[in-house]
Design a protein around this motif. Structure first.
Motif, PDB file in Angstrom:
ATOM      1  N   TYR A   8      56.302 -11.274  27.723  1.00  0.00           N
ATOM      2  CA  TYR A   8      55.263 -10.266  27.915  1.00  0.00           C
ATOM      3  C   TYR A   8      55.963  -8.953  28.214  1.00  0.00           C
ATOM      4  O   TYR A   8      56.860  -8.906  29.046  1.00  0.00           O
ATOM      5  N   VAL A   9      55.566  -7.903  27.540  1.00  0.00           N
ATOM      6  CA  VAL A   9      56.229  -6.615  27.716  1.00  0.00           C
ATOM      7  C   VAL A   9      55.218  -5.514  28.013  1.00  0.00           C
ATOM      8  O   VAL A   9      54.107  -5.520  27.490  1.00  0.00           O
ATOM      9  N   MET A  10      55.618  -4.578  28.884  1.00  0.00           N
ATOM     10  CA  MET A  10      54.804  -3.399  29.139  1.00  0.00           C
ATOM     11  C   MET A  10      55.240  -2.347  28.133  1.00  0.00           C
ATOM     12  O   MET A  10      56.428  -2.045  28.009  1.00  0.00           O
ATOM     13  N   LEU A  11      54.302  -1.805  27.393  1.00  0.00           N
ATOM     14  CA  LEU A  11      54.599  -0.877  26.317  1.00  0.00           C
ATOM     15  C   LEU A  11      54.621   0.565  26.801  1.00  0.00           C
ATOM     16  O   LEU A  11      53.752   0.985  27.562  1.00  0.00           O
ATOM     17  N   GLY A  12      55.603   1.317  26.343  1.00  0.00           N
ATOM     18  CA  GLY A  12      55.667   2.748  26.612  1.00  0.00           C
ATOM     19  C   GLY A  12      55.776   3.119  28.072  1.00  0.00           C
ATOM     20  O   GLY A  12      55.275   4.159  28.483  1.00  0.00           O
ATOM     21  N   ALA A  13      56.415   2.299  28.875  1.00  0.00           N
ATOM     22  CA  ALA A  13      56.475   2.547  30.318  1.00  0.00           C
ATOM     23  C   ALA A  13      57.120   3.890  30.651  1.00  0.00           C
ATOM     24  O   ALA A  13      56.669   4.590  31.543  1.00  0.00           O
ATOM     25  N   ARG A  14      58.131   4.274  29.920  1.00  0.00           N
ATOM     26  CA  ARG A  14      58.826   5.526  30.237  1.00  0.00           C
ATOM     27  C   ARG A  14      58.060   6.755  29.774  1.00  0.00           C
ATOM     28  O   ARG A  14      58.183   7.810  30.352  1.00  0.00           O
ATOM     29  N   GLN A  15      57.287   6.632  28.723  1.00  0.00           N
ATOM     30  CA  GLN A  15      56.576   7.779  28.177  1.00  0.00           C
ATOM     31  C   GLN A  15      55.152   7.916  28.719  1.00  0.00           C
ATOM     32  O   GLN A  15      54.483   8.883  28.452  1.00  0.00           O
ATOM     33  N   ARG A  16      54.681   6.921  29.461  1.00  0.00           N
ATOM     34  CA  ARG A  16      53.299   6.914  29.919  1.00  0.00           C
ATOM     35  C   ARG A  16      53.083   7.965  31.011  1.00  0.00           C
ATOM     36  O   ARG A  16      53.817   8.016  31.995  1.00  0.00           O
ATOM     37  N   PRO A  17      52.081   8.832  30.844  1.00  0.00           N
ATOM     38  CA  PRO A  17      51.775   9.811  31.889  1.00  0.00           C
ATOM     39  C   PRO A  17      51.361   9.115  33.186  1.00  0.00           C
ATOM     40  O   PRO A  17      50.805   8.021  33.163  1.00  0.00           O
ATOM     41  N   VAL A  18      51.632   9.759  34.308  1.00  0.00           N
ATOM     42  CA  VAL A  18      51.262   9.213  35.610  1.00  0.00           C
ATOM     43  C   VAL A  18      49.755   8.976  35.647  1.00  0.00           C
ATOM     44  O   VAL A  18      48.966   9.808  35.207  1.00  0.00           O
ATOM     45  N   GLY A  19      49.361   7.824  36.125  1.00  0.00           N
ATOM     46  CA  GLY A  19      47.949   7.498  36.248  1.00  0.00           C
ATOM     47  C   GLY A  19      47.359   6.808  35.026  1.00  0.00           C
ATOM     48  O   GLY A  19      46.255   6.276  35.092  1.00  0.00           O
TER      49      GLY A  19
END
Length: 140
Positions: A8-19
């Motif tokens: 299971y992977v979280m997608l776009g964790a680094r690019q995701r805006p806060v909130g």
């Protein structure tokens, strides 16, 4: 050797805006740690993602497979997609130069889906604590 398994992977964790709500997907990796396929959809939490894997395992025999040729402007190559009841559920994680390679890898995916390890529960998201070393992790 480690058996094939679903991750299971979280997608776009680094690019995701806060909130912004995180999105999750799954990947199926073989015993050699190479990706065999991935989810065609994204999910709101790891539980939904796991439920989608369970449905895929139950219905993989009913799936329709499609081979496609990617746009030549985008580099070209062959890819596969798996549909159940007309909805895409899995896709190739990469493109292949030859149709036969694409078909072979789709066959590998279909063989492994029913027997791959499936975690009972998706692991908690983790991150390195600010100022901590990579060995120090905190559940998010």
């Amino acid at each position: 050797m480690v058996p094939a398994r679903f991750l299971y992977v979280m997608l776009g964790a680094r690019q995701r805006p806060v909130g912004e709500v995180p999105r999750f997907g799954w990947r199926l990796v073989g015993a050699n740690h190479r990706e065999l396929g991935r989810s065609a959809q994204v999910f709101g939490d790891p539980g939904e993602c796991r439920a989608a894997v369970v449905r895929l395992r139950e219905r993989v025999g009913d799936a329709r497979t499609l081979l496609t040729v990617a746009d030549a402007a985008g580099g070209g190559g062959w890819a596969w997609r798996l549909e159940i009841e007309g909805r895409p559920v899995a896709v190739a994680g990469r493109t292949y130069q030859r149709q036969r390679d694409c078909q072979f890898n789709l066959g590998q995916f279909l063989q492994v889906v029913p027997v791959a390890e499936l975690a009972e529960q998706a692991p908690a998201r983790q991150r390195v604590r600010p100022g901590g070393d990579p060995g120090t992790r905190a559940a998010v």
